[in-house]
Design a protein around this motif. Sequence first.
Motif, PDB file in Angstrom:
ATOM      1  N   THR A  38       3.978  -0.107  -2.129  1.00  0.00           N
ATOM      2  CA  THR A  38       2.564  -0.393  -1.928  1.00  0.00           C
ATOM      3  C   THR A  38       1.959  -0.900  -3.228  1.00  0.00           C
ATOM      4  O   THR A  38       2.514  -0.689  -4.312  1.00  0.00           O
ATOM      5  CB  THR A  38       1.809   0.865  -1.462  1.00  0.00           C
ATOM      6  OG1 THR A  38       0.475   0.529  -1.107  1.00  0.00           O
ATOM      7  CG2 THR A  38       1.785   1.932  -2.543  1.00  0.00           C
TER       8      THR A  38
ATOM      9  N   ALA B 189       0.120   6.355   0.758  1.00  0.00           N
ATOM     10  CA  ALA B 189       0.314   5.154   1.572  1.00  0.00           C
ATOM     11  C   ALA B 189       1.788   4.844   1.765  1.00  0.00           C
ATOM     12  O   ALA B 189       2.225   4.461   2.859  1.00  0.00           O
ATOM     13  CB  ALA B 189      -0.398   3.972   0.920  1.00  0.00           C
ATOM     14  N   ALA B 190       2.580   5.001   0.713  1.00  0.00           N
ATOM     15  CA  ALA B 190       3.996   4.666   0.798  1.00  0.00           C
ATOM     16  C   ALA B 190       4.741   5.594   1.748  1.00  0.00           C
ATOM     17  O   ALA B 190       5.600   5.151   2.524  1.00  0.00           O
ATOM     18  CB  ALA B 190       4.629   4.702  -0.589  1.00  0.00           C
TER      19      ALA B 190
ATOM     20  N   CYS C  86      -1.035  -0.134  -5.389  1.00  0.00           N
ATOM     21  CA  CYS C  86      -2.081   0.884  -5.512  1.00  0.00           C
ATOM     22  C   CYS C  86      -3.062   0.582  -6.636  1.00  0.00           C
ATOM     23  O   CYS C  86      -3.973   1.373  -6.887  1.00  0.00           O
ATOM     24  CB  CYS C  86      -1.461   2.270  -5.689  1.00  0.00           C
ATOM     25  SG  CYS C  86      -0.505   2.504  -7.200  1.00  0.00           S
TER      26      CYS C  86
END
Length: 399
Positions: free
Chosen positions: A19, A131-132, A21
Amino acid sequence: MQKPSLPVFIPSGFRFAATACGIKKSGKLDLSLIVADRPVRGAGVYTTNQIVAAPVLISQSRTPSSEIRAIVTNSGNANACTGDQGTQDALAMTAQVANKIGCDPDGVLVMSTGIIGHALPMEKVTAGIDAATEALSDSESSFLSAADGILTTDVDRKVVSTQIKIDGQTYTIAAMAKGAGMIAPNMATMLGVVLTDAPLSANVAADVLKTAANLSFNRVSVDGHTSTNDTLLLLSSGEGEFLDGDELDQFQYRVNEVCIDLAKKLVADGEGATHVMAINVTGAANEADAELIAKTVAASPLVKTAITGGDPNWGRIVSATGYAGPKIDPTKTSLKICSVTIYRDGSPEPFDAKSLSESMKSNPEVEIELRVGTGPGQAKYWSSDLTCDYVRFNSEYTT
């Protein structure tokens, strides 16, 4: 990033994600996750620099192990020379991943790469890990995204995958790496991960990785600068009886090939590089002498710039051989560049300088074959040339 033309083989038992970030101002991917579906064997090889980044110390303390579940990597910030805060931040990264996937924090390894001396922006890192973990997948695209997420100044992603059949069983090896500058042996400014579904014990995995690193990442140079964050990890998810004997030898050979391929990609992507020098030294008294001679030639700025300009200046290479330290036989010293003999048994050979220069300029990999005597010692080494772009880039790196 350029997509490999060949399919990427993914070892069973692993999932991947990456992701953006916000660590990198560019908005590129900067946080990667590799998660094993169950505890796997893990081993590592690490920097020899006495200034060691917090993530290295943590991963080093947790390998080898049979209980590894994940690797979390951030790029754009090395979390090096950041004191106790850096240690706490790296530990927090592993604890958060462990909480998300349901394992002990000691089963999570951590890597960081980027600018030295800046505290991690932990709010961004925390959001990135969240998120990952939601995006984990065993797909080829997820593997490639994870490989992209560990890059910094790299121009191209660096991945290698292969399959090997041993005693009727097919095993997969997939690897990723990053590195383009601050590249020097032991190990280079690099992060690397080798994944396999071949069954290896944790201690054997450590031996396999050390052997492969010594033949690959410890034999490359861009600028002679060893980093604070160098980390190379090997995870084995294979079940069943562990490889040994001839089966292990076959597997070791293939891992060596994978790591050499990745190491050469590091050199080819060296900051500002236009050529790779492939140096092959033979005739030394032993392997250690051959390696030191090759390393000395590889590190010479005069040799590097000659390769940049396509200048077959054999005097620079031969003189570097002489000051490297190990004893050589000058009367049995010979040199080929791009398969053209230009120095034989201590004397120059006639050659077409213009033709050889054109060959050097047009080939991205310039072969340098150097015989220094009649001994059994030999070693291969890879180094980049030295260009104005390298100087320009690194003079402005932090400003």
